[in-house]
Design an enzyme around this catalytic site. Structure first.
Site, PDB file in Angstrom:
ATOM      1  CB  CYS A  58      38.682  46.715  39.117  1.00  0.00           C
ATOM      2  SG  CYS A  58      39.218  44.995  38.979  1.00  0.00           S
ATOM      3  CG  ASN A  71      35.967  41.298  37.689  1.00  0.00           C
ATOM      4  OD1 ASN A  71      36.480  42.173  37.001  1.00  0.00           O
ATOM      5  ND2 ASN A  71      36.106  41.251  39.009  1.00  0.00           N
ATOM      6  CG  HIS A 127      34.741  46.667  38.986  1.00  0.00           C
ATOM      7  ND1 HIS A 127      35.020  46.118  37.751  1.00  0.00           N
ATOM      8  CD2 HIS A 127      35.299  45.833  39.909  1.00  0.00           C
ATOM      9  CE1 HIS A 127      35.722  45.005  37.919  1.00  0.00           C
ATOM     10  NE2 HIS A 127      35.896  44.809  39.203  1.00  0.00           N
TER      11      HIS A 127
END
Length: 332
Positions: free
Chosen positions: A121, A277, A247
């Protein structure tokens, strides 16, 4: 003695174009919650996610090519202007061919160097740092950075902890040489403790496993320190920020980070609400939405903060492209 002359590098690098690809299939939280006898509101309260996008036929390279095409259009350059393509991804099914080479081919950047980068990520922030340093070193003039993920391929639909969170998509950025820096110094690293490395993993031949509560504690206690240090190294006070783009892991993490930074003028990216996500794709997707929805002005300062499996982290201050607002479609 033969002397090899190096090509002089510019003073800095800047961001000149953004593009996004969000898969056509939207999946609401209520649909996923029903598998577990829960409600969509139950998921939303814990993650902030109302819906996410699932890639059906779209491959990693196809999504990245779509996003890259839009970023190139905003940057007013052609594929042949690109010297390097970096694809940040952690969801590729095979190591070869590299996704970046596929993307370069599909775009028509037929002579560009190309490589994949996997920092999970944090991947987009890592790739932006590499792009900027490559330009400053004189090895490239323009770099296409793409975050592209099909996280749903790695999620067990029967696992409550991961299936409610992840989605698919791609975001792209064009970075070019500049007389004045538009991308600040990166603050990056990893938490090398054995227990940290195992908090998020995909075992060989298996599906994703994540210790969500431990990751949440780490993200909400450590990441704001990294973000603040990135501001300091860029010579920017948080009060000067137009946007904070963490993020998009969980809305509670995003909002906790923003509160600790004390940036009263900054718009907080909340793309997770509609995208879920998307790992390395989440930051460029969130940036594109802020610009296309006119929530920030072109040329404003943004703090980017990546964190995730490894555990890896990276943060830097950048300027949004100064050209007209994005006009990319969010659904194609």
């Amino acid at each position: 003695m033969t002397v090899i002359a190096s090509r002089p590098g510019p003073v800095g690098a800047r961001l000149v174009g953004l593009g996004a690809h969000r898969p056509a299939t939207a999946v609401g939280s209520a649909e996923i919650a029903a598998r577990f006898g829960r409600t969509g509101e139950w998921i939303q309260e814990r993650t902030g996610i109302v819906s996410r996008r699932f890639a059906r036929a779209e491959t990693l390279a196809a999504m990245a090519t779509s996003a890259g095409t839009r970023a190139l259009a905003q940057a007013a350059c052609t594929p042949t202007d690109i010297d390097l393509v970096i694809a940040a991804t952690c969801s590729a099914r095979s190591p070869v061919p590299v996704r970046a080479a596929e993307i370069a081919k599909e775009l028509g950047a037929t002579t560009a160097a190309a490589f994949d980068l996997n920092a999970a990520c944090s991947g987009f922030c890592y790739a932006m740092a590499v792009a900027a340093d490559t330009i400053r070193a004189g090895s490239a003039r323009r770099v296409l950075v793409v975050g592209t993920e099909r996280m749903t391929e790695w999620v067990d639909p029967a696992d409550l902890g991961t299936s409610i969170i992840f989605g698919d998509g791609a975001g792209a950025a064009v970075v070019e040489a500049a007389d004045e820096p538009g991308i600040g110094p990166v603050v990056w690293g990893s938490d090398g403790a054995e227990e940290a490395a195992e908090l998020i993993e995909i075992p060989v031949g298996g599906q994703m496993r994540m210790q969500g509560q431990a990751v949440f504690r780490w993200a909400t206690t450590e990441v704001h320190l990294i973000a603040r240090l990135a501001c300091e190294r860029a010579g920017v006070d948080p009060s000067e920020l137009a946007a904070i783009v963490p993020h998009q892991a969980n809305l509670r993490i995003v909002e906790a980070l923003a509160r600790k930074l004390d940036a009263p003028k900054a718009t907080i990216a909340r793309d997770i609400v509609e995208s879920g996500n998307t790992s390395a794709a989440s930051i460029p997707l969130a940036m594109e939405r802020l610009l296309s929805d006119r929530l920030v002005d072109p040329g404003g300062l943004a703090l980017l903060v990546g964190f995730g499996a490894g555990l890896t982290y990276a943060a830097q201050v950048v300027r949004f492209p100064s050209r007209a607002h994005c006009t990319t479609s969010r659904y194609q």
